[in-house]
Design a protein around this motif. Structure first.
Motif, short mmCIF file in Angstrom:
data_model
loop_
_atom_site.label_atom_id
_atom_site.label_comp_id
_atom_site.label_asym_id
_atom_site.label_seq_id
_atom_site.Cartn_x
_atom_site.Cartn_y
_atom_site.Cartn_z
N MET A 1 -14.88 -2.41 20.72
CA MET A 1 -14.40 -1.09 20.33
C MET A 1 -12.88 -1.10 20.30
SD MET A 1 -14.91 2.58 22.27
CE MET A 1 -13.82 2.08 23.59
N SER A 2 -12.28 -0.53 19.24
CA SER A 2 -10.82 -0.39 19.17
C SER A 2 -10.48 1.07 18.85
CB SER A 2 -10.24 -1.31 18.09
OG SER A 2 -10.72 -0.95 16.81
N VAL A 3 -9.28 1.47 19.24
CA VAL A 3 -8.86 2.86 19.06
C VAL A 3 -7.51 2.87 18.35
CG1 VAL A 3 -8.27 5.03 20.20
CG2 VAL A 3 -10.08 3.57 21.14
N THR A 4 -7.37 3.71 17.32
CA THR A 4 -6.08 3.89 16.63
C THR A 4 -5.33 5.04 17.30
OG1 THR A 4 -7.03 3.17 14.54
CG2 THR A 4 -4.95 4.38 14.44
N PRO A 5 -4.20 4.77 17.93
CA PRO A 5 -3.48 5.83 18.65
C PRO A 5 -2.80 6.78 17.66
CG PRO A 5 -2.21 3.80 18.71
CD PRO A 5 -3.53 3.46 18.07
N ILE B 1 -20.34 -4.09 15.03
CA ILE B 1 -21.78 -4.34 15.17
C ILE B 1 -22.09 -5.73 14.61
CG2 ILE B 1 -22.34 -1.89 15.09
CD1 ILE B 1 -23.05 -2.19 12.17
N GLU B 2 -23.33 -5.95 14.29
CA GLU B 2 -23.73 -7.30 13.87
C GLU B 2 -22.96 -7.76 12.65
OE1 GLU B 2 -27.87 -7.20 13.18
OE2 GLU B 2 -28.41 -6.86 15.29
N SER C 1 -16.89 3.29 11.96
CA SER C 1 -15.98 4.29 12.55
C SER C 1 -16.72 5.59 12.78
CB SER C 1 -14.79 4.55 11.61
OG SER C 1 -13.99 3.40 11.48
N ILE C 2 -16.53 6.15 13.96
CA ILE C 2 -17.16 7.41 14.33
C ILE C 2 -16.06 8.39 14.74
CG2 ILE C 2 -18.77 8.58 15.86
CD1 ILE C 2 -20.22 5.95 16.21
N THR C 3 -16.02 9.55 14.08
CA THR C 3 -15.03 10.58 14.40
C THR C 3 -15.69 11.66 15.25
OG1 THR C 3 -13.86 10.19 12.32
CG2 THR C 3 -13.40 12.27 13.45
#
Length: 339
Positions: A1-5, A55-56, A62-64
């Protein structure tokens, strides 16, 4: 998981949602953010949490977040948020009645940024501290206030100190001071700003010359002494009016009054006065550095005592907005009447 600040905010943490029963909600997250330090923004911002899942086969999803947080950012106090409006020179007392003249310094709000007409909110300033610095700090008093133009403070000369100093040091025409102003906002942020003001003498006397000494016997009745030329170019800077000062105050309200002083020191025109005058305008002085008055002096020997008279050119400069007095000072040309 990564997050865009977010650009103007700092992500403090992302944690799984835990309810009151300490149960972890799978797939639900809580993000904690704060405004980045030093950013002078003041705006309403909606913050959404966007999660990127791997995922695979290295596919990214991306989920908002379905809801958002509204964050109002309040600017920290800084040089960009406020302006200090003050004259760089000040007459220390009135030549008319001897009343002390204070220099009023205003702290006014600036727009929050270049793209808005919303000003900084001065109510965010929790405290203003003013400390005078320099050799003559104890020659003044400071009083703080809030007026129609914002926060303000007065620097007021102590007349006994000024009078004694100027009487002893006849070659010195001004006394300077520096006010160190510290503004503290409700978050504890501080701004330190120095304000320099010099307080000038209110009277300069041009000594009599041979051509300005008149004999009473030359007057059979009230008569004019035509074209007394008073060159004040050397004396204007001694009351604080320099070319630089006028350039720094382009919107000044500038006026000049002429009057006379009798030998007993009383102001008035009884037996002595002006039949007319012409005076250099301040714009010409700014360009050339030259300033003079051409006076038609009137003597009435029947009502004129022998002694020194003074052709008085009085200068008034006030702030065009606040109407605060900046300059109220005389240049006095000595003229003698002898028996």
């Amino acid at each position: 998981m990564s997050v865009t600040p977010p650009e103007n905010f700092e992500l403090v943490s992302v944690q799984a949602l835990v309810d009151e029963e300490e149960k972890i909600h799978e797939g639900e997250w809580v993000a904690t953010v704060k405004v980045k330090d030093g950013l002078p923004f003041a705006e309403l911002t909606r913050i959404f949490l966007v999660l990127n899942y791997n995922i695979e086969k290295n596919q990214v999803v991306s989920i908002t977040s379905s809801n958002y947080a509204e964050i109002t950012t309040i600017p920290a106090i800084s040089e960009k948020m406020v302006s200090f409006s003050n004259p760089t020179v000040q007459s220390y007392k009135s030549p008319v009645n001897g009343e002390v003249l204070s220099s009023r310094i205003h702290v006014t709000p600036n727009p929050l940024n270049e793209t808005t007409n919303i000003n900084y909110d001065l109510s965010l300033i929790q405290n203003m501290e003013v400390v005078l610095k320099g050799e003559f700090a104890d020659y003044f008093q400071v009083s703080k206030m809030q007026d129609d133009y914002g926060l303000a403070f007065d620097i007021t000369p102590i007349l006994s100190n000024f009078d004694a100093y100027f009487n002893e040091h006849t070659d010195i025409n001004s006394i300077p001071t520096t006010a160190e102003v510290t503004l503290t906002d409700i978050f504890g942020n501080t701004l330190v700003h120095n304000v320099d003001v010099s307080f000038f003498r209110n009277i300069q006397i041009i000594p009599v010359t041979e051509g300005l000494t008149y004999n009473r016997a030359d007057f059979e009745g009230p008569d004019l002494v035509p074209e007394v030329i008073v060159d004040m170019s050397e004396y204007l800077p001694k009351i604080g009016i320099t070319q630089e000062f006028l350039a720094e105050h382009p919107n000044r309200a500038f006026s000049i009054v002429c009057t006379g002083y009798m030998p007993d020191g009383q102001e008035g025109n009884y037996g002595f006065g002006f039949a007319g005058h012409s005076i250099t305008d301040d714009e010409t002085y700014m360009k050339t550095g030259k300033f003079q008055a051409t006076l038609d002096v009137l003597f009435d020997p029947e009502h004129s005592l022998s002694g020194s008279y003074y052709a008085v050119i009085r200068f008034f400069i006030v702030d065009p907005i606040t109407r605060d007095t900046i300059i109220c000072a005389d240049i006095r040309q000595e003229i003698k009447l002898v028996d």
